[in-house]
Design an enzyme around this catalytic site. Structure first.
Site, short mmCIF file in Angstrom:
data_model
loop_
_atom_site.label_atom_id
_atom_site.label_comp_id
_atom_site.label_asym_id
_atom_site.label_seq_id
_atom_site.Cartn_x
_atom_site.Cartn_y
_atom_site.Cartn_z
N ASP A 15 0.88 -1.17 0.00
CA ASP A 15 0.00 0.00 0.00
C ASP A 15 0.91 1.22 0.00
O ASP A 15 1.35 1.67 1.06
CB ASP A 15 -0.90 -0.02 1.24
CG ASP A 15 -1.83 1.20 1.29
OD1 ASP A 15 -2.15 1.76 0.23
OD2 ASP A 15 -2.23 1.58 2.41
N GLU A 75 -1.63 -1.59 -4.38
CA GLU A 75 -2.86 -0.81 -4.46
C GLU A 75 -2.57 0.39 -5.33
O GLU A 75 -1.62 1.14 -5.10
CB GLU A 75 -3.32 -0.37 -3.07
CG GLU A 75 -4.68 0.29 -3.12
CD GLU A 75 -5.30 0.49 -1.76
OE1 GLU A 75 -5.92 -0.47 -1.26
OE2 GLU A 75 -5.14 1.57 -1.20
N ASP A 148 -2.45 1.03 7.44
CA ASP A 148 -1.71 0.89 6.18
C ASP A 148 -1.20 -0.55 6.05
O ASP A 148 -1.14 -1.10 4.95
CB ASP A 148 -0.52 1.86 6.13
CG ASP A 148 -0.96 3.30 6.32
OD1 ASP A 148 -1.20 3.97 5.31
OD2 ASP A 148 -1.08 3.72 7.48
#
Length: 186
Positions: A15, A75, A148
């Site tokens: 991420d 992502e 996260d």
């Protein structure tokens, strides 16, 4: 017995972020996922954006060299109103991709909505809902302090599901879904 002969595959989920970057690793054997590791890379202590990018590259290379993932799932940045933030986030993602590519690890990108949909069956799920579902799926005892890390883990799990192992099949009813996915429904 045949289950033991299946090859283990390791998926690294990332991420990307410029203040905090999440990562999560899962092991996959057949239809079974196991948590290996997850955490965050703290970047806010570096004032210079270029140094942050260097640290992202170094840490991603370090994680790849330590765990030898077979694939990386990232992502993709979502559209935001602040163009400068989007640019910085895109750079962070690009550096993470370059790190994986430098080690010849294949990469797949997923939109945040796709990750949420894949993990929770709700594309508008909150970060907390994704984290709670991951705790169930991967038998995690404690939710991470920084989401996260769970976001990155969600990307790895999404990649597993999207590879034809579970949710990429079209399902006509709940009964069919439960029949096809006994491990996902409690």
């Amino acid at each position: 017995m045949a289950k033991n002969n299946q090859k283990e595959q390791i998926i690294l989920g990332l991420d990307p972020g410029t203040s905090v970057m999440g990562y999560g690793l899962i092991s996959v054997k057949g239809q079974e996922m196991t948590l290996i590791q997850f955490g965050v890379i703290h970047l806010s202590k570096y004032a210079n954006h270029e140094i942050k990018l260097k640290k992202i590259f170094e840490r991603v290379i370090g994680i790849i060299d330590e765990y030898h993932p077979d694939e990386v799932a990232l992502e993709a940045p979502f559209f935001g109103k602040n163009v400068q933030s989007m640019l910085k986030l895109g750079r962070a993602q690009g550096v993470a991709m370059a790190a994986a590519l430098s080690r010849e690890v294949p990469i797949t990108e997923y939109a945040p909505k796709k990750v949420k949909q894949s993990v929770t069956s709700n594309g508008n799920a909150s970060k907390e809902q994704v984290a709670n579902m991951l705790m169930t799926l991967l038998k995690i005892k404690e939710m991470p302090k920084l989401l996260d890390a769970s976001d990155a883990l969600g990307v790895a799990v999404c990649h597993f599901f999207q590879k034809g192992n579970n949710s990429s099949k079209s399902v006509k009813s709940w009964k069919a879904f439960v029949g096809d996915n006994p491990g996902r429904v409690k």
